[in-house]
Scaffold this motif. Structure first.
Motif, PDB file in Angstrom:
ATOM      1  N   ARG A  54       0.861  -1.186   0.000  1.00 25.77           N
ATOM      2  CA  ARG A  54       0.000   0.000   0.000  1.00 25.77           C
ATOM      3  C   ARG A  54       0.898   1.237   0.000  1.00 25.77           C
ATOM      4  O   ARG A  54       1.610   1.507   0.960  1.00 25.77           O
ATOM      5  CB  ARG A  54      -0.907   0.016   1.218  1.00 25.77           C
ATOM      6  N   TRP A  55       0.870   1.965  -1.095  1.00 23.14           N
ATOM      7  CA  TRP A  55       1.649   3.185  -1.251  1.00 23.14           C
ATOM      8  C   TRP A  55       0.718   4.390  -1.175  1.00 23.14           C
ATOM      9  O   TRP A  55      -0.497   4.237  -1.342  1.00 23.14           O
ATOM     10  CB  TRP A  55       2.356   3.206  -2.615  1.00 23.14           C
ATOM     11  N   ASP A  56       1.271   5.571  -1.001  1.00 20.48           N
ATOM     12  CA  ASP A  56       0.462   6.792  -1.107  1.00 20.48           C
ATOM     13  C   ASP A  56      -0.099   6.902  -2.522  1.00 20.48           C
ATOM     14  O   ASP A  56      -1.212   7.387  -2.725  1.00 20.48           O
ATOM     15  CB  ASP A  56       1.296   8.032  -0.772  1.00 20.48           C
ATOM     16  N   GLU A  57       0.682   6.469  -3.484  1.00 18.73           N
ATOM     17  CA  GLU A  57       0.248   6.460  -4.888  1.00 18.73           C
ATOM     18  C   GLU A  57       0.813   5.210  -5.544  1.00 18.73           C
ATOM     19  O   GLU A  57       1.987   4.894  -5.371  1.00 18.73           O
ATOM     20  CB  GLU A  57       0.764   7.711  -5.604  1.00 18.73           C
ATOM     21  N   GLU A  58      -0.012   4.490  -6.301  1.00 21.07           N
ATOM     22  CA  GLU A  58       0.447   3.301  -7.008  1.00 21.07           C
ATOM     23  C   GLU A  58       1.358   3.684  -8.159  1.00 21.07           C
ATOM     24  O   GLU A  58       1.301   4.809  -8.673  1.00 21.07           O
ATOM     25  CB  GLU A  58      -0.742   2.515  -7.555  1.00 21.07           C
ATOM     26  N   LEU A  59       2.159   2.732  -8.592  1.00 25.32           N
ATOM     27  CA  LEU A  59       2.972   2.890  -9.790  1.00 25.32           C
ATOM     28  C   LEU A  59       2.103   2.484 -10.976  1.00 25.32           C
ATOM     29  O   LEU A  59       1.592   1.370 -11.026  1.00 25.32           O
ATOM     30  CB  LEU A  59       4.222   2.016  -9.701  1.00 25.32           C
ATOM     31  N   PHE A  60       1.905   3.409 -11.929  1.00 22.66           N
ATOM     32  CA  PHE A  60       0.987   3.167 -13.042  1.00 22.66           C
ATOM     33  C   PHE A  60       1.675   2.841 -14.358  1.00 22.66           C
ATOM     34  O   PHE A  60       1.017   2.480 -15.319  1.00 22.66           O
ATOM     35  CB  PHE A  60       0.080   4.381 -13.253  1.00 22.66           C
ATOM     36  N   GLY A  61       2.976   2.989 -14.424  1.00 26.47           N
ATOM     37  CA  GLY A  61       3.691   2.712 -15.666  1.00 26.47           C
ATOM     38  C   GLY A  61       5.177   2.647 -15.410  1.00 26.47           C
ATOM     39  O   GLY A  61       5.638   2.904 -14.291  1.00 26.47           O
TER      40      GLY A  61
END
Length: 98
Positions: free
Chosen positions: A22-29
């Motif tokens: 669980r991150w503050d923001e996921e890695l999308f690319g």
């Protein structure tokens, strides 16, 4: 087409492994800009093992993408193996910080 699918599957697998945590923001690319933003938002050390492994995998996948129109060479196969090894390393790092 198989090489294309393999690269896409490898990218999806890397993203899936990274986003298990669980991150503050996921890695999308796996573009350099996307990775750099993700590291900044999640306060990930850019000189650490995770950052290095993700950047290295992204670079190798980019190289493979540019080779997709050429005959599959030994170099292509070796890079594919390296991407698999990097994926495993990323998984190990993520497991150790979860």
């Amino acid at each position: 087409m198989s090489e294309f699918n393999n690269r896409i599957d490898a990218q999806r697998l890397i993203l899936s492994i990274v986003n298990r945590k669980r991150w503050d923001e996921e890695l999308f690319g796996l573009s350099k800009g996307t990775i750099d933003r993700w590291m900044r938002v999640n306060k990930i050390d850019s000189s650490g093992g995770l950052a290095h492994a993700i950047h290295e995998a992204a670079d190798k996948l980019f190289f493979l993408a540019n080779k997709s129109q050429e005959q599959v060479t030994e170099e292509y196969r070796l890079l594919s193996v390296e991407v698999s090894e990097l994926t495993q390393r990323i998984g190990s790092i993520i497991a150790s910080i979860s």
